[in-house]
Motif scaffolding. Structure first.
Motif, PDB file in Angstrom:
ATOM      1  N   ARG A 189       0.824  -1.218   0.000  1.00 49.22           N
ATOM      2  CA  ARG A 189       0.000   0.000   0.000  1.00 49.22           C
ATOM      3  C   ARG A 189       0.857   1.266   0.000  1.00 49.22           C
ATOM      4  NH1 ARG A 189      -5.353  -1.661   0.978  1.00 49.22           N
ATOM      5  NH2 ARG A 189      -5.850   0.387   0.113  1.00 49.22           N
ATOM      6  N   LEU A 190       2.166   1.115   0.096  1.00 52.61           N
ATOM      7  CA  LEU A 190       3.111   2.216  -0.080  1.00 52.61           C
ATOM      8  C   LEU A 190       4.266   1.711  -0.926  1.00 52.61           C
ATOM      9  CD1 LEU A 190       3.520   3.743   3.529  1.00 52.61           C
ATOM     10  CD2 LEU A 190       2.333   4.808   1.608  1.00 52.61           C
ATOM     11  N   THR A 191       4.762   2.532  -1.831  1.00 51.55           N
ATOM     12  CA  THR A 191       5.986   2.192  -2.554  1.00 51.55           C
ATOM     13  C   THR A 191       7.189   2.509  -1.660  1.00 51.55           C
ATOM     14  OG1 THR A 191       6.268   4.396  -3.516  1.00 51.55           O
ATOM     15  CG2 THR A 191       4.877   2.813  -4.730  1.00 51.55           C
ATOM     16  N   LEU A 232      16.134  -3.791  -0.460  1.00 51.70           N
ATOM     17  CA  LEU A 232      17.320  -3.030  -0.863  1.00 51.70           C
ATOM     18  C   LEU A 232      18.283  -2.919   0.312  1.00 51.70           C
ATOM     19  CD1 LEU A 232      18.572  -1.401  -3.211  1.00 51.70           C
ATOM     20  CD2 LEU A 232      17.471   0.626  -2.253  1.00 51.70           C
ATOM     21  N   SER A 233      19.471  -3.473   0.144  1.00 53.41           N
ATOM     22  CA  SER A 233      20.499  -3.436   1.178  1.00 53.41           C
ATOM     23  C   SER A 233      21.644  -2.540   0.733  1.00 53.41           C
ATOM     24  CB  SER A 233      21.008  -4.864   1.432  1.00 53.41           C
ATOM     25  OG  SER A 233      21.991  -4.886   2.445  1.00 53.41           O
ATOM     26  N   GLY A 234      22.523  -2.196   1.691  1.00 53.30           N
ATOM     27  CA  GLY A 234      23.752  -1.514   1.319  1.00 53.30           C
ATOM     28  C   GLY A 234      23.820  -0.068   1.728  1.00 53.30           C
ATOM     29  N   SER A 235      24.248   0.793   0.802  1.00 57.24           N
ATOM     30  CA  SER A 235      24.502   2.203   1.078  1.00 57.24           C
ATOM     31  C   SER A 235      23.228   2.931   1.501  1.00 57.24           C
ATOM     32  CB  SER A 235      25.082   2.893  -0.167  1.00 57.24           C
ATOM     33  OG  SER A 235      26.316   2.339  -0.536  1.00 57.24           O
ATOM     34  N   ASP A 236      23.436   4.011   2.277  1.00 55.62           N
ATOM     35  CA  ASP A 236      22.330   4.909   2.607  1.00 55.62           C
ATOM     36  C   ASP A 236      21.781   5.552   1.343  1.00 55.62           C
ATOM     37  OD1 ASP A 236      21.736   4.860   5.294  1.00 55.62           O
ATOM     38  OD2 ASP A 236      23.004   6.560   5.832  1.00 55.62           O
ATOM     39  N   HIS A 237      20.515   5.982   1.407  1.00 54.11           N
ATOM     40  CA  HIS A 237      19.905   6.717   0.290  1.00 54.11           C
ATOM     41  C   HIS A 237      19.304   8.000   0.858  1.00 54.11           C
ATOM     42  CE1 HIS A 237      20.380   3.585  -2.779  1.00 54.11           C
ATOM     43  NE2 HIS A 237      20.265   2.760  -1.747  1.00 54.11           N
ATOM     44  N   GLU A 249      10.607   0.332 -13.081  1.00 55.17           N
ATOM     45  CA  GLU A 249      10.639  -0.876 -13.902  1.00 55.17           C
ATOM     46  C   GLU A 249       9.667  -1.950 -13.407  1.00 55.17           C
ATOM     47  OE1 GLU A 249      14.247  -2.221 -15.490  1.00 55.17           O
ATOM     48  OE2 GLU A 249      14.216  -0.307 -16.551  1.00 55.17           O
ATOM     49  N   GLY A 250       8.608  -1.532 -12.725  1.00 54.85           N
ATOM     50  CA  GLY A 250       7.593  -2.477 -12.297  1.00 54.85           C
ATOM     51  C   GLY A 250       7.929  -3.231 -11.036  1.00 54.85           C
ATOM     52  N   GLN A 251       8.846  -2.686 -10.227  1.00 57.01           N
ATOM     53  CA  GLN A 251       9.215  -3.304  -8.956  1.00 57.01           C
ATOM     54  C   GLN A 251       8.800  -2.380  -7.825  1.00 57.01           C
ATOM     55  OE1 GLN A 251      13.198  -5.608 -10.288  1.00 57.01           O
ATOM     56  NE2 GLN A 251      13.266  -3.424 -10.538  1.00 57.01           N
ATOM     57  N   VAL A 252       8.696  -2.925  -6.621  1.00 58.21           N
ATOM     58  CA  VAL A 252       8.370  -2.105  -5.463  1.00 58.21           C
ATOM     59  C   VAL A 252       9.314  -2.493  -4.332  1.00 58.21           C
ATOM     60  CG1 VAL A 252       6.521  -3.711  -4.776  1.00 58.21           C
ATOM     61  CG2 VAL A 252       6.566  -1.385  -3.848  1.00 58.21           C
ATOM     62  N   ILE A 253       9.981  -1.486  -3.772  1.00 56.62           N
ATOM     63  CA  ILE A 253      10.931  -1.725  -2.679  1.00 56.62           C
ATOM     64  C   ILE A 253      10.146  -1.793  -1.379  1.00 56.62           C
ATOM     65  CG2 ILE A 253      12.899  -0.773  -1.421  1.00 56.62           C
ATOM     66  CD1 ILE A 253      13.775   0.530  -4.092  1.00 56.62           C
ATOM     67  N   VAL A 254      10.144  -2.972  -0.768  1.00 49.37           N
ATOM     68  CA  VAL A 254       9.293  -3.208   0.412  1.00 49.37           C
ATOM     69  C   VAL A 254      10.097  -3.277   1.705  1.00 49.37           C
ATOM     70  CG1 VAL A 254       7.447  -4.320  -0.885  1.00 49.37           C
ATOM     71  CG2 VAL A 254       9.375  -5.706  -0.049  1.00 49.37           C
ATOM     72  N   GLY A 255      11.398  -3.095   1.638  1.00 50.66           N
ATOM     73  CA  GLY A 255      12.221  -3.097   2.836  1.00 50.66           C
ATOM     74  C   GLY A 255      13.642  -2.702   2.504  1.00 50.66           C
ATOM     75  N   GLU A 256      14.388  -2.253   3.527  1.00 48.36           N
ATOM     76  CA  GLU A 256      15.775  -1.870   3.333  1.00 48.36           C
ATOM     77  C   GLU A 256      16.489  -1.910   4.685  1.00 48.36           C
ATOM     78  OE1 GLU A 256      13.220   0.717   4.466  1.00 48.36           O
ATOM     79  OE2 GLU A 256      13.377   1.105   2.308  1.00 48.36           O
TER      80      GLU A 256
END
Length: 362
Positions: A189-191, A232-237, A249-256
């Motif tokens: 419900r949130l990208t 999504l892991s790794g560097s800060d954003h 590209e039709g993906q949704v980041i659901v955690g980091e």
């Protein structure tokens, strides 16, 4: 009236922008850098706090000159923006020792203040917290926080309301944790881009809390976001650029696992004193620059299950190589495909490499 999500996104768009006019004409404006900076103390002091972020779309030549191109480009961009006045009038800059790039930034600011006073840079202060797994480290951190609290009282001329600030930040963390569940639903419900806005909206704590309550009340009206679920892991954003590119590209980041996302909402402080605050920031979350590979792998495995991710992406900026060291252990701990994207340009992601390794089903 705009929806709560729209208001949060608008406030997020202002993140890193000039601080603007001071509401009471007196309270200091303090910029801060670092994932483990005890922001509760800034709130307790009544200052206007502004988390400093870079700008991938602008050049960083001045920052490169003083820091060198081997330093994380996010830090070089922050220094460039301080030098060109992009953040407006700041009374102080507070930097934590969360990683080598932050420490290098502090040293550069301190030295520039000494040898180039005409540059107009604000006074810099270091909050040197450590994260070794020892009680002596907690005691060290408690002393550093006490010194910082005393310095804030000197700057502002007022006693700190630490209990009230901790309670306010704990309530914000509680609401953010509830908001994080909105993108863990299937479909989300949130990208990921929207969640960055929810977490990092440039608002005083009380206003942020009020909007978060509205967001949760409006959750049933939020749009659904199907697509391949990415962790999504790794560097800060510190900007949304990479999130926007991946999700285009039709993906949704659901955690980091970085400090502008899920790690910003990890657990309450609880008690309203410096001891509890030192314990909280000593614990922290398993960020790449202070946790072991085993801790990072265990967190990744649990987080991937919790958010029902289908692809694990380890993203590492050029100049920020530490997260790549954890990837073998993370991949071994996971039961989903995993891909490592190394030496990425600040604010950009090699989508061609991502497509080649794991094409997104449309």
């Amino acid at each position: 009236m705009p929806t709560a999500l729209a208001a949060l996104e608008e406030a997020y768009a202002r993140s890193g922008a000039p601080a603007g006019n001071r509401p009471d004409g007196r309270a200091p404006v303090v910029g801060y850098v670092g994932s483990d900076l005890p922001v509760e103390l800034l709130t307790a002091a009544g200052v206007h706090a502004l988390r400093l972020t870079g700008d991938p779309g602008s050049g960083s030549a001045p920052g490169d000159r003083y820091l060198g191109r081997g330093v994380d480009p996010a830090a070089r961009s922050v220094l460039t923006r301080l030098l060109d006045g992009s953040f407006g009038e700041l009374d102080r800059v507070v930097v934590s020792h969360d990683c080598e790039a932050s420490l290098r930034l502090f040293y550069a600011l301190r030295e520039l203040g000494r040898v180039e006073p005409g540059a107009g840079l604000p006074e810099a202060y270091l909050v040197d917290l450590r994260h070794l797994p020892h009680r002596t480290t907690t005691r060290y951190n408690r002393r550093r926080l006490g010194e910082f609290a005393a310095r804030l009282e000197t700057w502002t001329g007022r006693a700190l309301d630490l209990a009230g600030a901790v309670a306010a930040h704990d309530e914000r963390r509680r609401l953010l944790a509830a908001a994080a569940e909105l993108r863990r639903t299937v479909p989300a419900r949130l990208t990921g881009r929207q969640f960055l806005a929810v977490v990092n909206a440039a608002l005083p704590v009380a206003e942020h809390v009020a909007l978060l309550r509205r967001l949760l009340a409006e959750a049933g009206r939020l749009e659904e976001h199907p697509g391949r679920r990415v962790f999504l892991s790794g560097s800060d954003h510190d900007t949304p650029h990479v999130y926007e590119a991946v999700e285009s590209e039709g993906q949704v980041i659901v955690g980091e696992d970085h400090s502008f996302g899920d790690l910003a909402v990890e657990g309450p402080v609880g008690a309203g004193g410096l001891d509890a605050l030192a314990e909280h920031h000593h614990r922290g979350g398993p960020a790449a620059h202070r946790a072991t590979a085993g801790e990072r792998a265990a967190y990744a495995a649990a987080a991937v299950r919790r958010c029902r991710a289908e692809l694990f992406v380890a993203y590492c900026r050029a100049g920020d190589e530490a997260p790549a060291w954890d990837f073998p252990a993370q991949r071994a701990a996971l039961d989903i495909p995993a891909v490592l994207l190394e030496r990425q340009e600040y604010g950009r992601v090699d989508l061609a490499a991502l497509r080649k390794e794991h094409p997104c089903p449309m």
